[in-house]
Each structure stands twice: as structure tokens, then as C-alpha cells.
Write an enzyme that holds these catalytic residues in place. Sequence first.
Site, mmCIF file in Angstrom:
data_model
loop_
_atom_site.group_PDB
_atom_site.id
_atom_site.type_symbol
_atom_site.label_atom_id
_atom_site.label_comp_id
_atom_site.label_asym_id
_atom_site.label_seq_id
_atom_site.Cartn_x
_atom_site.Cartn_y
_atom_site.Cartn_z
ATOM 1 N N GLU A 103 -6.450 -10.334 -1.942
ATOM 2 C CA GLU A 103 -7.197 -10.231 -0.684
ATOM 3 C C GLU A 103 -8.695 -10.112 -0.954
ATOM 4 O O GLU A 103 -9.400 -9.330 -0.331
ATOM 5 C CB GLU A 103 -6.707 -9.023 0.142
ATOM 6 C CG GLU A 103 -5.219 -9.036 0.422
ATOM 7 C CD GLU A 103 -4.739 -7.837 1.240
ATOM 8 O OE1 GLU A 103 -5.574 -7.187 1.902
ATOM 9 O OE2 GLU A 103 -3.530 -7.555 1.213
ATOM 10 N N HIS A 149 -10.690 -5.589 -2.317
ATOM 11 C CA HIS A 149 -11.710 -5.482 -1.275
ATOM 12 C C HIS A 149 -12.883 -4.720 -1.878
ATOM 13 O O HIS A 149 -12.919 -3.485 -1.870
ATOM 14 C CB HIS A 149 -11.150 -4.756 -0.051
ATOM 15 C CG HIS A 149 -10.052 -5.494 0.641
ATOM 16 N ND1 HIS A 149 -10.250 -6.729 1.218
ATOM 17 C CD2 HIS A 149 -8.755 -5.189 0.845
ATOM 18 C CE1 HIS A 149 -9.113 -7.142 1.764
ATOM 19 N NE2 HIS A 149 -8.190 -6.231 1.540
ATOM 20 N N GLU A 189 0.802 -1.223 0.000
ATOM 21 C CA GLU A 189 0.000 0.000 0.000
ATOM 22 C C GLU A 189 0.839 1.279 0.000
ATOM 23 O O GLU A 189 0.728 2.118 0.896
ATOM 24 C CB GLU A 189 -0.969 -0.027 1.184
ATOM 25 C CG GLU A 189 -1.911 -1.216 1.098
ATOM 26 C CD GLU A 189 -2.792 -1.388 2.325
ATOM 27 O OE1 GLU A 189 -2.733 -0.550 3.244
ATOM 28 O OE2 GLU A 189 -3.547 -2.375 2.367
ATOM 29 N N ASP A 191 -12.507 -9.964 -1.161
ATOM 30 C CA ASP A 191 -13.784 -10.113 -0.476
ATOM 31 C C ASP A 191 -14.754 -9.129 -1.100
ATOM 32 O O ASP A 191 -14.355 -8.232 -1.862
ATOM 33 C CB ASP A 191 -13.686 -9.966 1.045
ATOM 34 C CG ASP A 191 -12.905 -8.743 1.514
ATOM 35 O OD1 ASP A 191 -12.972 -7.680 0.855
ATOM 36 O OD2 ASP A 191 -12.216 -8.842 2.543
ATOM 37 N N ASN A 202 1.881 -4.423 -3.536
ATOM 38 C CA ASN A 202 0.492 -4.786 -3.249
ATOM 39 C C ASN A 202 -0.272 -3.534 -2.818
ATOM 40 O O ASN A 202 0.228 -2.738 -2.030
ATOM 41 C CB ASN A 202 0.481 -5.825 -2.111
ATOM 42 C CG ASN A 202 -0.868 -6.476 -1.903
ATOM 43 O OD1 ASN A 202 -1.442 -7.035 -2.833
ATOM 44 N ND2 ASN A 202 -1.375 -6.443 -0.675
#
Length: 488
Positions: free
Chosen positions: A272, A244, A167, A274, A208
Site C-alpha cells: 500500500e 504508508h 492489521e 505512499d 498484512n
Amino acid sequence: MAAQSHAARRPGRALAALALAAAGGLLAAATVGSGPAGAAGTTLRDLAEAKGSYFGTALTQSNLNSSTITAIAGAQFDVVTPGNEMKWDTTEPSAGNFNFGPGDQIVSFAKAHSMRVRGHTLVWHSQLPSWVGNLPANQVQAAMENHVTTEATHYKGQVYSWDVVNEPFNEDGTLRADAFYNAMGTGYIADALRTAHAADPNAKLYLNDYNIEGLGAKSDAMYQLVSSLKQQGVPIDGVGFESHFIVGQVPGSLKANIQRFTALGVNVAITELDDRMPVPASAANLAQQATDYAYVVNSCLAVAGCVGVSQWGVGDPDSWIPDFFSGYGAATMYDANYQPKAAYNAVVTALGGTGSGSPSPSASASASASSSPSPSTSVPPAGAGCKVSAQVSAWNTGLTENITVTNTGASAVNGWRLAFTLPGGQTVTNAWNATVSPAGGQVGASNLAYNAAIPAGGSTSFGFQADHTGNAAAATGFTLNGVACSAG
């Protein structure tokens, strides 16, 4: 996709549902129609591997105490990412004092279940011990290099890939002014990658971040960074799209964005995944979640350089979402009882398997790949009105257009169709939050089941991706259910 914040920590939640495991019903969720071991070729990991890909999950140390979570994780997934156990605050809480015990437990679980490990993460502005931020600027580089070298060396040969820098960007595409940037400038990223490569030359090295999944300022900044690093000969193997998402807001430019990164000579991983929704979950949102999951998997499978997908967590009870997004949850493929949802079956179908009876929508790259539209649209009453704003992001021979429709009338619109004209040479290739047809010329966008109503003064948004032959202008001539709309 709406901008979203990203939590500093993703702690394991209290797993109240685990008491149900004694009844024996939960473990049936581990495969399609069988127990955790499953029939050959029916698990996510088997199906993904048959396509030269992988399907992973994230685990925390506390998750290892749950027989339900470990049974599903070991049977269904072939890559594991430690949720917190390899981050700086765990591995080096004070200068020079390293603690690899928690991370070692995740690695041991992975080895016992023939899973690879995604190391996460070596350098991150968050979950950073205060001693690092308190260092004089001229000592930060040495501390960073020592941390990266020591941790990467400890896990040498045991970690498939590293999120070396996590990030690094603000939402506007500028680099975060964290301890590393403030002390070293933009060069800290290249230095971290070179240091990790020296410590473990065989590990795949990634950058990432979140909100880089679609085309936009933040993903453009990551693209330019990766391009620059490649030109400098800095060792970088891939980019992680955290993914996300919010139900119904997966960017339609995902596949195109994956393609442009892989064209630079790096891999892309969905790291990641979701897909959160308001809770309690509605049937419409669960169906849309299935569409979203399948779309993400199909987008990755369609590009040779997209190596795999990882979900963040195993099921809804161990998801980080409810702790950080009030009123939201139900973000994974497994429900509160660790039973597979429609999203699970949609992923199985996308991977070439056969679902277990729940909806498994196709997410092919077509303009109609979404939930079913409502059966009819209503005509607004007298005094109806609307305004439309459109934003275009274009590249080479493609573009995305995001459209917001506001109901300026006095009554709610229940069911809508927005008609408009595409510039010559533009052809719609896929759409989100609406069904769009035909692909060019005079086009209509119709609501889906979950966004049919626009209250008075309310808005709804949808978008599409299109190819173009040189004219990347926005659509024109908008009418909502036959009523002309103003620009706004």
C-alpha cells in the site's frame, strides 16, 4: 520512522481534476513520453515484469468512472487491490447476506487489462459490521469461517492472493483485542488461514500490517507470529508491508527486514505504498519522495522473495491521505493533474528504464543514498549547545541506530555536521535523513537540503544501518559543528 495511525476506511475523494481530462493533457502521464498504451517496455508493469516482479495499484468502484484513472491504471499497473470492495462491511453487511457486486467490478476491470487481483481483506477489526461485534463469543468462529469460506470460494481462481488477516497488531506488538481475538484468542489467525486455504488452495495467503517495514517491536511480533505459523504447518505464503511512509522517514532497515522474513520461507510484498508530505509540496520534499520511492523499489528488487510493489491509489487526487492526515498529501507518483512526478521517474530508473527528464535519484544501499547535502555547515555562535539521544536495535550481525539531535543553544543552527565514534567492528551500510561518512571509526553525519536548520530548542533525527562483529553498542563522543553534546 515515526509511528502513524492507519485509517479505517480509504474512500475515494472528489476528483476535481478530472474535468481537465477533456483537454487531453492528462493521459500523457500514463507512460514515459507517450500515451496510455505506451511503447513496449516503458510502463511500470512492463519494467517490473522484466525483472520478475510486479507494480500494482489500488482502485475503488468510484475510480472506475474516471477515464483518466482507468487509462493510467490499465496501462501502468499489472496488479490491482480493491480499496474497499472486498471488505466485510461491503461483502456481508448483515449475517448471511453477501454482496459481491462491487468487488466483481474491480475483478472485471482487472481481467480486461490483464491485471492480477490482490484480495483485500477477509478478516479485519475495522470496517466490520456491527452484527459481528454483537455476536456471542461462541458464535464468532462460525461466522468468521463462513465469511472467509463464502468470499474466498466466490473469487476462487480470480484472486492471485488474499490479505487473509489485516492489521492484527498493536504498535507495541501485542495482538489487537478485536471481536476475533476476544472470542478465539491467538488461534483465530491460524484458523482464518486454514479456512481460506481450504476454500481456494491456489491463492497466496498473506498477513498484512503497517509500521512493520523496519525493525522494531511490531515487526518483531509479526516475525515471531509467522515463524510460529510456519512451524505449525499453517498455510501462509507471505507478509504484506503496507508502507504508508512520511517523506524522509522510510526506515533504513527495510531491506534487512525483508530479508529476515523471506528467510522464514515466505514472500514479502509492498502492498500500500505512499509517501506523504506537508502540502503544498516543496521541491525538496518532492526530490526526497523520489529518493524514497526508488529506495523502496530497490530494496524489494534486491531480495528474491520480495515479489512486488503496489501503490495505494493512482494519483494524488484519489489518495486517501488528505482525508485522514490534515495538512498532508502529494503522497503518490502522480500529481493533482495526473502528471508523473520525480518519484515516477525515479521508479522507472530503479526498474531499469529511462526517466522522462525529471530527477531520478539512485537509491542504492549506500550510506549516501539520499538528497544532496547542503553545501556548507555553519559554526554555532557562542553559547551553542546540544544533546544527543541514540537508540540501537540489533540482530545477529546487523543493527540500526536512530539518533536525535536537540539544539539546546539560544540560536538556530543553519547547516550541521554531527561527528561521533562508532564502536570497533561496526560498518555503516546505509543511512537516512543524513549523509554519513566514512563507514567506520570516526564518522560524520551531515544534514540534507531539507533538514539543514535546527531552531533553538528544536530537534532533528537521522539514522543508519550497520554491520557488526559482536559489539552492537551505540555510538559515542558526539559533537555538533565542533561543540560537544551531552546525552539526553
